[in-house]
Design a protein around this motif. Structure first.
Motif, PDB file in Angstrom:
ATOM      1  N   THR A   4       0.790  -1.160  -0.128  1.00  0.00           N
ATOM      2  CA  THR A   4      -0.043   0.081   0.208  1.00  0.00           C
ATOM      3  C   THR A   4       0.908   1.258  -0.096  1.00  0.00           C
ATOM      4  OG1 THR A   4      -1.712  -1.228   1.101  1.00  0.00           O
ATOM      5  CG2 THR A   4      -1.713   1.357   1.256  1.00  0.00           C
ATOM      6  N   LEU A   5       0.659   2.019  -0.938  1.00  0.00           N
ATOM      7  CA  LEU A   5       1.249   3.296  -0.961  1.00  0.00           C
ATOM      8  C   LEU A   5       0.722   4.343  -0.154  1.00  0.00           C
ATOM      9  CD1 LEU A   5       1.823   3.633  -5.057  1.00  0.00           C
ATOM     10  CD2 LEU A   5       3.628   3.025  -3.205  1.00  0.00           C
ATOM     11  N   VAL A   6      -0.575   4.562  -0.330  1.00  0.00           N
ATOM     12  CA  VAL A   6      -1.352   5.534   0.762  1.00  0.00           C
ATOM     13  C   VAL A   6      -2.651   4.617   1.116  1.00  0.00           C
ATOM     14  CG1 VAL A   6      -2.338   6.686  -1.291  1.00  0.00           C
ATOM     15  CG2 VAL A   6      -2.044   7.678   0.788  1.00  0.00           C
ATOM     16  N   ARG A   7      -3.172   5.235   2.282  1.00  0.00           N
ATOM     17  CA  ARG A   7      -4.375   4.586   2.766  1.00  0.00           C
ATOM     18  C   ARG A   7      -4.856   5.693   3.911  1.00  0.00           C
ATOM     19  NH1 ARG A   7      -4.607  -0.760   5.737  1.00  0.00           N
ATOM     20  NH2 ARG A   7      -3.244   0.290   6.883  1.00  0.00           N
ATOM     21  N   PHE A   8      -6.209   6.056   3.571  1.00  0.00           N
ATOM     22  CA  PHE A   8      -6.635   7.180   4.345  1.00  0.00           C
ATOM     23  C   PHE A   8      -8.087   7.081   4.350  1.00  0.00           C
ATOM     24  CE2 PHE A   8      -6.077   9.489   0.620  1.00  0.00           C
ATOM     25  CZ  PHE A   8      -7.173  10.156   0.399  1.00  0.00           C
ATOM     26  N   THR A   9      -8.985   7.841   5.452  1.00  0.00           N
ATOM     27  CA  THR A   9     -10.154   7.880   5.454  1.00  0.00           C
ATOM     28  C   THR A   9     -10.623   9.352   5.882  1.00  0.00           C
ATOM     29  OG1 THR A   9     -10.235   5.646   6.564  1.00  0.00           O
ATOM     30  CG2 THR A   9     -12.148   6.855   7.030  1.00  0.00           C
ATOM     31  N   ALA A  10     -11.580   9.787   5.345  1.00  0.00           N
ATOM     32  CA  ALA A  10     -12.288  11.005   5.554  1.00  0.00           C
ATOM     33  C   ALA A  10     -13.565  10.881   5.948  1.00  0.00           C
ATOM     34  CB  ALA A  10     -12.001  11.825   4.633  1.00  0.00           C
ATOM     35  N   MET A  46       0.333  11.144  -4.669  1.00  0.00           N
ATOM     36  CA  MET A  46       1.098  10.010  -4.385  1.00  0.00           C
ATOM     37  C   MET A  46       1.019   9.231  -6.024  1.00  0.00           C
ATOM     38  SD  MET A  46       1.671   9.822  -1.438  1.00  0.00           S
ATOM     39  CE  MET A  46       2.183   8.049  -1.423  1.00  0.00           C
ATOM     40  N   LYS A  47       0.618  10.135  -6.892  1.00  0.00           N
ATOM     41  CA  LYS A  47       0.468   9.375  -8.245  1.00  0.00           C
ATOM     42  C   LYS A  47      -0.289   8.250  -8.400  1.00  0.00           C
ATOM     43  CE  LYS A  47       5.165  11.658  -9.668  1.00  0.00           C
ATOM     44  NZ  LYS A  47       4.735  12.794  -8.856  1.00  0.00           N
ATOM     45  N   CYS A  48      -1.408   8.148  -7.535  1.00  0.00           N
ATOM     46  CA  CYS A  48      -2.538   7.152  -7.785  1.00  0.00           C
ATOM     47  C   CYS A  48      -3.335   7.340  -8.886  1.00  0.00           C
ATOM     48  CB  CYS A  48      -3.348   6.951  -6.473  1.00  0.00           C
ATOM     49  SG  CYS A  48      -2.307   6.638  -5.268  1.00  0.00           S
ATOM     50  N   SER A  79      -7.582   3.899  -0.944  1.00  0.00           N
ATOM     51  CA  SER A  79      -6.259   2.991  -0.790  1.00  0.00           C
ATOM     52  C   SER A  79      -5.685   2.799  -2.059  1.00  0.00           C
ATOM     53  CB  SER A  79      -6.536   1.675  -0.239  1.00  0.00           C
ATOM     54  OG  SER A  79      -5.260   0.734  -0.166  1.00  0.00           O
ATOM     55  N   CYS A  80      -4.295   2.980  -2.191  1.00  0.00           N
ATOM     56  CA  CYS A  80      -3.488   2.880  -3.570  1.00  0.00           C
ATOM     57  C   CYS A  80      -2.461   2.036  -3.325  1.00  0.00           C
ATOM     58  CB  CYS A  80      -3.112   4.136  -3.770  1.00  0.00           C
ATOM     59  SG  CYS A  80      -2.249   4.413  -5.324  1.00  0.00           S
ATOM     60  N   ASP A  81      -2.278   1.081  -4.176  1.00  0.00           N
ATOM     61  CA  ASP A  81      -1.146   0.222  -4.423  1.00  0.00           C
ATOM     62  C   ASP A  81      -0.672   0.164  -5.807  1.00  0.00           C
ATOM     63  OD1 ASP A  81      -1.822  -2.303  -5.250  1.00  0.00           O
ATOM     64  OD2 ASP A  81      -2.611  -2.638  -3.120  1.00  0.00           O
ATOM     65  N   GLN A  82       0.562  -0.131  -6.049  1.00  0.00           N
ATOM     66  CA  GLN A  82       1.064  -0.354  -7.442  1.00  0.00           C
ATOM     67  C   GLN A  82       0.470  -1.555  -8.300  1.00  0.00           C
ATOM     68  OE1 GLN A  82       5.387  -0.388  -6.824  1.00  0.00           O
ATOM     69  NE2 GLN A  82       5.316   1.737  -6.727  1.00  0.00           N
TER      70      GLN A  82
END
Length: 147
Positions: free
Chosen positions: A15-21, A44-46, A83-86
């Motif tokens: 996982t490159l980035v993961r967040f909740t709003a 994050m270039k997602c 959530s973003c991953d490669q």
């Protein structure tokens, strides 16, 4: 008192980035949250090169959650998980505490008299813009993926 919404769960490996709003169910709250989420996604270039598709789909999902799921009641909240991953791309989950709906019951806005309707294109647009879309929890949760 309403039950708290379950947490958004993603696979943690790669996982490159993961967040909740969480936003209040007010139409005016959509754009600032959308802008913030899109800024993080861009940094994050997602979904690089697909940001406009992602932004429009996310806007439609948030608007549907606020307007239909929460009935524009600012005492209610909409949760957005990103959530973003490669390897798996970008996954966005928008969840609302509303009664839900049957996605199959939504008429196709490109057929017959539906073409002339002034509403009812949000879910259609989301499906056209994102690579994968499905609903869970009785229609109160939309999962959108962009590779």
């Amino acid at each position: 008192m309403a039950q708290p919404m379950p947490r958004c769960e993603f696979d943690a490996d790669q996982t490159l980035v993961r967040f909740t709003a969480t936003i209040r169910a007010d139409v005016q709250a959509i754009q600032p949250v959308l802008n913030g989420i899109m800024q993080i996604i861009k940094e994050m270039k997602c979904g690089a090169g697909k940001e406009l598709d992602i932004e429009l789909a996310l806007h439609e999902a948030l608007a549907n959650a606020v307007i239909h799921g929460c009935r524009k009641d600012p005492s209610k909240e909409v949760e957005v998980c990103v959530s973003c991953d490669q390897s798996r791309g970008l996954l966005i989950v928008v969840r609302n505490p509303g009664p839900g709906f049957d996605p199959a019951s939504i008429p196709n806005p490109t057929i017959g008299q539906n073409v002339f309707s002034e509403h009812g294109r949000g879910i259609y647009l989301v499906n056209q813009l994102m690579d994968e879309v499905h609903f869970e929890r009785g229609g109160t949760e939309i999962h959108m993926r962009k590779f």
